[in-house]
Design a protein around this motif. Sequence first.
Motif, PDB file in Angstrom:
ATOM      1  N   VAL A  31       0.877  -1.101   0.021  1.00 33.81           N
ATOM      2  CA  VAL A  31      -0.324  -0.203  -0.121  1.00 33.81           C
ATOM      3  C   VAL A  31       0.838   1.202   0.437  1.00 33.81           C
ATOM      4  O   VAL A  31       2.073   1.242   1.163  1.00 33.81           O
ATOM      5  CB  VAL A  31      -0.726  -0.096   0.850  1.00 33.81           C
ATOM      6  CG1 VAL A  31      -1.870   1.171   1.555  1.00 33.81           C
ATOM      7  CG2 VAL A  31      -1.781  -1.461   0.809  1.00 33.81           C
ATOM      8  N   TRP A  32       0.273   2.585  -0.891  1.00 30.15           N
ATOM      9  CA  TRP A  32       1.366   3.335  -1.307  1.00 30.15           C
ATOM     10  C   TRP A  32       0.338   4.693  -1.219  1.00 30.15           C
ATOM     11  O   TRP A  32      -0.575   4.746  -1.762  1.00 30.15           O
ATOM     12  CB  TRP A  32       1.985   3.985  -2.149  1.00 30.15           C
ATOM     13  CG  TRP A  32       3.141   2.908  -2.437  1.00 30.15           C
ATOM     14  CD1 TRP A  32       4.655   2.702  -2.380  1.00 30.15           C
ATOM     15  CD2 TRP A  32       2.631   1.471  -3.441  1.00 30.15           C
ATOM     16  NE1 TRP A  32       5.135   1.655  -2.617  1.00 30.15           N
ATOM     17  CE2 TRP A  32       4.215   0.908  -3.145  1.00 30.15           C
ATOM     18  CE3 TRP A  32       1.931   1.035  -3.723  1.00 30.15           C
ATOM     19  CZ2 TRP A  32       4.107  -0.363  -3.902  1.00 30.15           C
ATOM     20  CZ3 TRP A  32       2.103  -0.764  -4.209  1.00 30.15           C
ATOM     21  CH2 TRP A  32       3.529  -0.771  -4.364  1.00 30.15           C
ATOM     22  N   ARG A  33       0.474   5.514   0.101  1.00 30.87           N
ATOM     23  CA  ARG A  33      -0.119   6.728   0.365  1.00 30.87           C
ATOM     24  C   ARG A  33      -0.363   7.410  -0.864  1.00 30.87           C
ATOM     25  O   ARG A  33       1.434   7.835  -1.561  1.00 30.87           O
ATOM     26  CB  ARG A  33       0.066   7.516   1.573  1.00 30.87           C
ATOM     27  CG  ARG A  33      -0.733   9.388   1.167  1.00 30.87           C
ATOM     28  CD  ARG A  33      -1.500   8.945   2.435  1.00 30.87           C
ATOM     29  NE  ARG A  33      -2.270  10.421   2.334  1.00 30.87           N
ATOM     30  CZ  ARG A  33      -1.902  11.541   2.900  1.00 30.87           C
ATOM     31  NH1 ARG A  33      -1.066  10.727   4.627  1.00 30.87           N
ATOM     32  NH2 ARG A  33      -2.501  12.657   3.312  1.00 30.87           N
ATOM     33  N   HIS A  34      -1.069   8.327  -1.587  1.00 31.77           N
ATOM     34  CA  HIS A  34      -0.859   9.290  -2.934  1.00 31.77           C
ATOM     35  C   HIS A  34      -1.200  10.361  -2.663  1.00 31.77           C
ATOM     36  O   HIS A  34      -1.694  10.925  -1.283  1.00 31.77           O
ATOM     37  CB  HIS A  34      -1.740   8.465  -4.039  1.00 31.77           C
ATOM     38  CG  HIS A  34      -1.342   8.845  -5.208  1.00 31.77           C
ATOM     39  ND1 HIS A  34      -0.307   9.103  -6.211  1.00 31.77           N
ATOM     40  CD2 HIS A  34      -1.724   9.795  -6.182  1.00 31.77           C
ATOM     41  CE1 HIS A  34       0.209   9.763  -7.318  1.00 31.77           C
ATOM     42  NE2 HIS A  34      -1.810  10.266  -7.348  1.00 31.77           N
ATOM     43  N   LEU A  35      -1.390  11.127  -3.842  1.00 31.53           N
ATOM     44  CA  LEU A  35      -1.450  12.806  -3.486  1.00 31.53           C
ATOM     45  C   LEU A  35      -3.288  12.709  -2.997  1.00 31.53           C
ATOM     46  O   LEU A  35      -4.120  11.289  -3.827  1.00 31.53           O
ATOM     47  CB  LEU A  35      -1.410  13.791  -4.344  1.00 31.53           C
ATOM     48  CG  LEU A  35       0.090  13.623  -4.889  1.00 31.53           C
ATOM     49  CD1 LEU A  35      -0.069  14.896  -6.501  1.00 31.53           C
ATOM     50  CD2 LEU A  35       0.929  14.343  -3.736  1.00 31.53           C
ATOM     51  N   VAL A  44      -2.633   3.531  -3.116  1.00 32.75           N
ATOM     52  CA  VAL A  44      -2.469   2.513  -4.098  1.00 32.75           C
ATOM     53  C   VAL A  44      -2.339   1.348  -3.461  1.00 32.75           C
ATOM     54  O   VAL A  44      -1.600   1.130  -2.864  1.00 32.75           O
ATOM     55  CB  VAL A  44      -1.219   3.180  -4.839  1.00 32.75           C
ATOM     56  CG1 VAL A  44      -1.229   1.962  -5.871  1.00 32.75           C
ATOM     57  CG2 VAL A  44      -2.069   4.431  -5.260  1.00 32.75           C
ATOM     58  N   HIS A  45      -3.500   0.217  -3.799  1.00 29.04           N
ATOM     59  CA  HIS A  45      -3.095  -0.791  -3.700  1.00 29.04           C
ATOM     60  C   HIS A  45      -2.749  -1.663  -4.730  1.00 29.04           C
ATOM     61  O   HIS A  45      -2.997  -1.496  -5.642  1.00 29.04           O
ATOM     62  CB  HIS A  45      -4.025  -1.451  -3.226  1.00 29.04           C
ATOM     63  CG  HIS A  45      -4.726  -1.461  -1.196  1.00 29.04           C
ATOM     64  ND1 HIS A  45      -4.852  -1.687  -0.715  1.00 29.04           N
ATOM     65  CD2 HIS A  45      -5.696   0.268  -1.365  1.00 29.04           C
ATOM     66  CE1 HIS A  45      -4.932  -0.865   0.393  1.00 29.04           C
ATOM     67  NE2 HIS A  45      -5.505  -0.053  -0.197  1.00 29.04           N
ATOM     68  N   ALA A  46      -1.185  -2.588  -4.489  1.00 28.07           N
ATOM     69  CA  ALA A  46      -1.115  -3.748  -5.417  1.00 28.07           C
ATOM     70  C   ALA A  46      -0.502  -4.861  -4.273  1.00 28.07           C
ATOM     71  O   ALA A  46      -0.265  -4.849  -3.456  1.00 28.07           O
ATOM     72  CB  ALA A  46       0.039  -3.149  -5.943  1.00 28.07           C
ATOM     73  N   THR A  47      -1.024  -5.803  -5.924  1.00 34.20           N
ATOM     74  CA  THR A  47       0.025  -7.234  -4.877  1.00 34.20           C
ATOM     75  C   THR A  47       1.352  -7.474  -6.133  1.00 34.20           C
ATOM     76  O   THR A  47       0.978  -7.712  -7.148  1.00 34.20           O
ATOM     77  CB  THR A  47      -1.263  -8.058  -5.362  1.00 34.20           C
ATOM     78  OG1 THR A  47      -2.381  -8.486  -4.365  1.00 34.20           O
ATOM     79  CG2 THR A  47      -1.230  -9.885  -5.106  1.00 34.20           C
ATOM     80  N   LEU A  48       1.925  -7.362  -5.146  1.00 33.03           N
ATOM     81  CA  LEU A  48       4.049  -7.955  -5.763  1.00 33.03           C
ATOM     82  C   LEU A  48       4.041  -8.575  -5.392  1.00 33.03           C
ATOM     83  O   LEU A  48       3.589  -9.957  -3.937  1.00 33.03           O
ATOM     84  CB  LEU A  48       4.027  -6.992  -4.750  1.00 33.03           C
ATOM     85  CG  LEU A  48       4.004  -5.708  -5.359  1.00 33.03           C
ATOM     86  CD1 LEU A  48       4.951  -4.519  -5.057  1.00 33.03           C
ATOM     87  CD2 LEU A  48       3.793  -5.394  -6.754  1.00 33.03           C
TER      88      LEU A  48
END
Length: 139
Positions: A31-35, A44-48
């Motif tokens: 999970v990353w925090r965006h503007l 922003v969520h992504a499965t890596l």
Amino acid sequence: MLCAVVVFIARSVPSSYATRHRENRQKHESVWRHLDLGVWRLEVHATLRRLRCPEHGVHVEGVPFARDGAEFTRDFENLAAWLASKTDKTATCRLVRIDWRTIGRIIERVAGELIDSDRLSDLFEISVDEVAWRKGHRY
């Protein structure tokens, strides 16, 4: 209020990584925090995938929109670093809604990437203000 965006990343595995190790089948939720979008906080969520490299060991694959080890997107970090260069850290914390210590870590990451480490190689002389020396300053 929170608004989440799920990202699906199209990618291929390098041939040196394409082995049958269990790490290559494991997933890692990131999970990353965006503007912010107005009053909404955007994440922003992504499965890596976790990949085992014969040379570097096991690593989670990277994404183009965030720096390695960051909890924020590249755009968010660039904005926070720019705000910190124009205002004090307290005002920056209030504007982007993050902790005071986090601003310092963001500044370190952005400066480490964007500032040329060879920028002072041609420096050959530093001058000292003699008026300040007479006032009792020690350098």
